[in-house]
Design a protein around this motif. Structure first.
Motif, PDB file in Angstrom:
ATOM      1  N   VAL A  88       0.831  -1.206   0.000  1.00 53.18           N
ATOM      2  CA  VAL A  88       0.000   0.000   0.000  1.00 53.18           C
ATOM      3  C   VAL A  88       0.864   1.254   0.000  1.00 53.18           C
ATOM      4  O   VAL A  88       0.620   2.210  -0.740  1.00 53.18           O
ATOM      5  N   PHE A  91       2.487   1.804  -3.383  1.00 56.43           N
ATOM      6  CA  PHE A  91       1.464   2.256  -4.324  1.00 56.43           C
ATOM      7  C   PHE A  91       1.152   3.738  -4.137  1.00 56.43           C
ATOM      8  O   PHE A  91       1.108   4.513  -5.086  1.00 56.43           O
ATOM      9  N   LEU A  92       0.965   4.146  -2.863  1.00 59.25           N
ATOM     10  CA  LEU A  92       0.633   5.550  -2.601  1.00 59.25           C
ATOM     11  C   LEU A  92       1.801   6.473  -2.935  1.00 59.25           C
ATOM     12  O   LEU A  92       1.622   7.570  -3.445  1.00 59.25           O
ATOM     13  N   ALA A 126       1.838   6.854  -6.663  1.00 58.89           N
ATOM     14  CA  ALA A 126       0.684   7.661  -7.087  1.00 58.89           C
ATOM     15  C   ALA A 126       0.892   9.120  -6.716  1.00 58.89           C
ATOM     16  O   ALA A 126       0.595  10.029  -7.486  1.00 58.89           O
ATOM     17  N   GLY A 127       1.439   9.332  -5.499  1.00 61.79           N
ATOM     18  CA  GLY A 127       1.659  10.698  -5.043  1.00 61.79           C
ATOM     19  C   GLY A 127       2.591  11.455  -5.965  1.00 61.79           C
ATOM     20  O   GLY A 127       2.373  12.615  -6.298  1.00 61.79           O
ATOM     21  N   ALA A 130       3.325  10.595  -9.155  1.00 55.52           N
ATOM     22  CA  ALA A 130       2.787  10.668 -10.510  1.00 55.52           C
ATOM     23  C   ALA A 130       1.700  11.709 -10.648  1.00 55.52           C
ATOM     24  O   ALA A 130       1.578  12.374 -11.670  1.00 55.52           O
ATOM     25  N   LEU A 131       0.873  11.848  -9.611  1.00 56.49           N
ATOM     26  CA  LEU A 131      -0.252  12.780  -9.702  1.00 56.49           C
ATOM     27  C   LEU A 131      -0.027  14.013  -8.847  1.00 56.49           C
ATOM     28  O   LEU A 131      -0.956  14.599  -8.338  1.00 56.49           O
ATOM     29  N   ALA A 132       1.218  14.408  -8.684  1.00 63.09           N
ATOM     30  CA  ALA A 132       1.497  15.549  -7.809  1.00 63.09           C
ATOM     31  C   ALA A 132       0.958  16.841  -8.396  1.00 63.09           C
ATOM     32  O   ALA A 132       0.937  17.044  -9.607  1.00 63.09           O
ATOM     33  N   VAL A 133       0.501  17.735  -7.482  1.00 58.98           N
ATOM     34  CA  VAL A 133       0.007  19.044  -7.901  1.00 58.98           C
ATOM     35  C   VAL A 133       0.999  20.090  -7.430  1.00 58.98           C
ATOM     36  O   VAL A 133       1.420  20.072  -6.290  1.00 58.98           O
ATOM     37  N   LEU A 173      -6.451  -1.174   6.258  1.00 58.05           N
ATOM     38  CA  LEU A 173      -5.264  -0.715   5.525  1.00 58.05           C
ATOM     39  C   LEU A 173      -5.627  -0.415   4.077  1.00 58.05           C
ATOM     40  O   LEU A 173      -5.280   0.638   3.533  1.00 58.05           O
ATOM     41  N   ALA A 228      -5.756   3.290   2.238  1.00 55.25           N
ATOM     42  CA  ALA A 228      -4.939   3.543   1.048  1.00 55.25           C
ATOM     43  C   ALA A 228      -5.787   4.033  -0.110  1.00 55.25           C
ATOM     44  O   ALA A 228      -5.432   4.991  -0.798  1.00 55.25           O
ATOM     45  N   GLN A 266      -6.828   7.648   0.377  1.00 53.59           N
ATOM     46  CA  GLN A 266      -5.680   8.516   0.137  1.00 53.59           C
ATOM     47  C   GLN A 266      -5.465   8.700  -1.347  1.00 53.59           C
ATOM     48  O   GLN A 266      -5.224   9.808  -1.832  1.00 53.59           O
ATOM     49  N   PHE A 267      -5.592   7.579  -2.070  1.00 54.41           N
ATOM     50  CA  PHE A 267      -5.392   7.630  -3.503  1.00 54.41           C
ATOM     51  C   PHE A 267      -6.433   8.535  -4.155  1.00 54.41           C
ATOM     52  O   PHE A 267      -6.121   9.343  -5.029  1.00 54.41           O
ATOM     53  N   ILE A 304      -5.530  12.147  -3.632  1.00 54.54           N
ATOM     54  CA  ILE A 304      -4.471  12.569  -4.550  1.00 54.54           C
ATOM     55  C   ILE A 304      -5.049  12.768  -5.947  1.00 54.54           C
ATOM     56  O   ILE A 304      -4.787  13.761  -6.620  1.00 54.54           O
ATOM     57  N   PHE A 305      -5.878  11.825  -6.365  1.00 58.24           N
ATOM     58  CA  PHE A 305      -6.481  11.868  -7.694  1.00 58.24           C
ATOM     59  C   PHE A 305      -7.346  13.109  -7.871  1.00 58.24           C
ATOM     60  O   PHE A 305      -7.228  13.855  -8.848  1.00 58.24           O
ATOM     61  N   LYS A 349      -7.314  15.862  -6.077  1.00 62.91           N
ATOM     62  CA  LYS A 349      -6.547  17.094  -5.953  1.00 62.91           C
ATOM     63  C   LYS A 349      -5.933  17.471  -7.290  1.00 62.91           C
ATOM     64  O   LYS A 349      -5.811  18.642  -7.620  1.00 62.91           O
ATOM     65  N   LYS A 350      -5.594  16.432  -8.059  1.00 61.84           N
ATOM     66  CA  LYS A 350      -4.977  16.698  -9.351  1.00 61.84           C
ATOM     67  C   LYS A 350      -6.009  17.006 -10.419  1.00 61.84           C
ATOM     68  O   LYS A 350      -5.831  17.928 -11.215  1.00 61.84           O
ATOM     69  N   PHE A 351      -7.098  16.234 -10.450  1.00 58.28           N
ATOM     70  CA  PHE A 351      -8.010  16.346 -11.579  1.00 58.28           C
ATOM     71  C   PHE A 351      -9.287  17.128 -11.327  1.00 58.28           C
ATOM     72  O   PHE A 351      -9.959  17.525 -12.257  1.00 58.28           O
TER      73      PHE A 351
END
Lengths: 271, 193
Positions: free
Chosen positions: A20, A23-24, A27-28, A30-33, B79, B83, B86-87, B90-91, B93-95
């Motif tokens: 996990v 993965f995060l 992702a963090g 790759a998709l950072a702002v 868990l 996760a 959180q994902f 992030i997603f 916030k970006k899109f």
């Protein structure tokens, strides 16, 4: 004690956690702002009223434009001079002129001046009352309905409904313009705190029609425009329009108005 | 097809997660002030619950059962759910910065939302396979979205009404939720073979 079981359990949870986490992490990245640090600092200086008085949609929007260099530092009316100074320091620019603005209600038709002709029994909200043909039952349909929708949006609690119309406290008001945007009759204008003369009426009717509904309304006689030594007043739709850059505050118009609809800013209404 | 419809009908109406099982009340009451935000929240929840049901069920059947570690379900599920949320943060916030701002603190709160863990655990409890777990999760989340959008519509209307001073804000909202729950109680008698 079954060591194997403990280790298996720990390993499983740790394994899932690790997966996990990776993965995060990916992702963090790759998709950072991208966040602008200056923008965050600027935003921290702003009062967070989100009133729109600066001309931008919200405090966040203003901070963004400031960081990009597209906005003046003295636009925040709520923060005033102290905030302008802070922002100027942060951005390394000059403060510039800031004029104190306040809101003014262009109506003096309270319960005494404009008595009710009909009874309104709908929801007591100015926007909803617009659907009623005689608005709130006063004779004049152009005036303040007194249901306080403007008071509800005022971030400074500067507006109270007194005697059936809204009363804006000149000292508490910061000139953000939220009330002006809310008023469905467009009765509120934002003027300079130091403005000399204001018109307390928005009725395009004249003479007898106005008098029938309100004793404090502008009858459209035009005496103020004729008398003004600076030629600052023009009559439009039976209402005086004041060019504030020309108005010297001489008071010629205040004295001659038959209904005292045009008056000194800050003077109490006369009914 | 029939099973799909049955599952959806029972999870959305008969056993509505918010109004019949009383799970997930925090976001239900917190994000239902406007229809737009409620809709956004509903979509986020649909995504979280569906994917977390699928993943939880998969990990349960592939990892926990073979190694006899089913007692670790709660821990592992949490868990995964954390996760996922959180994902999503992030997603979003970006899109979709607007939706991210509108949901605010309620987005991470979906993690601790008992509805998500509740669905994952009841799927396991009812012995459902991965496909059925996913379907149940999807239906549950649709039920949540359905309930929260209805609540938002009522609250938007309440905003324009004259509510007695003592009831303004949370009190009238809770009363409305209670009345909605009573209305949905009418579905509980429906028994499909």
């Amino acid at each position: 004690m079954d060591i194997v079981a403990i280790i298996t359990a720990a390993a499983t949870v740790a394994g899932v956690g690790l997966f996990v986490g990776i993965f995060l992490g990916v992702a963090g990245k790759a998709l950072a702002v991208e966040t602008n640090e200056t923008e965050e600092k600027i935003r921290a200086c702003l009062p967070s009223n989100n009133c729109g008085g600066c001309g931008f949609a919200s405090c966040d929007a203003y901070a963004k434009e400031l960081a990009a260099g597209n906005a003046p530092v003295n636009a925040c009316v709520v923060g005033g001079a102290p905030v302008s100074r802070e922002l100027a320091e942060l951005l390394g620019t000059e403060v510039g002129e800031s004029v104190r603005l306040v809101a003014h209600l262009k109506c003096s038709g309270d319960c005494a001046a404009a008595p009710k002709k009909a009874e309104y029994t709908g929801v007591k909200d100015c926007r909803l009352a617009m659907f009623s043909p005689s608005k709130n039952g006063k004779g004049c349909i152009f005036g303040c309905m007194g249901f306080g929708s403007c008071a509800e949006v005022c971030p400074q609690n500067a507006i109270t409904v007194v005697n059936g119309i809204a009363h804006i406290d000149r000292e508490l008001c910061v000139g953000c313009g939220a009330c002006a945007r809310m008023c469905p009759n467009s009765l509120i204008e934002v003027v300079e705190y130091d403005a000399f003369t204001v018109v307390d009426c928005s009725s395009p009717d004249k003479l007898k029609t106005v008098r029938e509904s309100c004793s404090a309304g502008c009858i459209g006689c035009g005496v103020c425009a004729k008398l003004c030594p600076e030629k600052a007043i023009t009559m439009e739709k039976n209402l005086p329009v004041i060019d504030r850059s020309l108005c010297s505050g001489c008071g010629a118009c205040w004295g001659k108005c038959p209904t005292k609809a045009i008056k000194r800013f800050g003077a109490k209404a006369v009914s | 097809m029939k099973t799909v419809l049955l599952v959806l009908f029972s999870t959305i109406l008969v056993n509505n997660v918010v109004l019949s099982r009383f799970l997930g009340l925090c976001p239900f009451l917190g994000v239902s002030k406007q229809i737009k935000t409620a809709g956004g929240m509903g979509l986020a929840v649909i995504f979280v619950i569906t994917v977390s049901s699928a993943l939880s069920s998969a990990i349960y059947h592939l990892l926990l059962v073979p190694f006899d570690l089913t007692y670790l379900s709660t821990l592992v599920f949490i868990l995964i759910i954390a996760a996922l949320v959180q994902f999503i943060e992030i997603f979003l916030k970006k899109f979709s910065k607007g939706l991210y701002k509108a949901l605010g603190v309620f987005l991470p709160l979906i993690t601790t939302n008992c509805a998500v863990l509740g669905v994952a655990l009841t799927n396991v409890q009812n012995g459902l396979n991965v496909w059925m777990s996913t379907l149940t999760g999807f239906g549950t989340a649709l039920g949540f979205a359905f309930a929260i959008v209805i609540m938002a519509s009522i609250r938007e209307s309440l905003d324009l009404s004259k509510v007695p001073k003592a009831f303004r804000g949370m009190p009238i909202t809770l009363l409305t939720a209670g009345l909605m729950a009573m209305a949905f109680f009418g579905f509980s008698g429906i028994n499909i073979g």
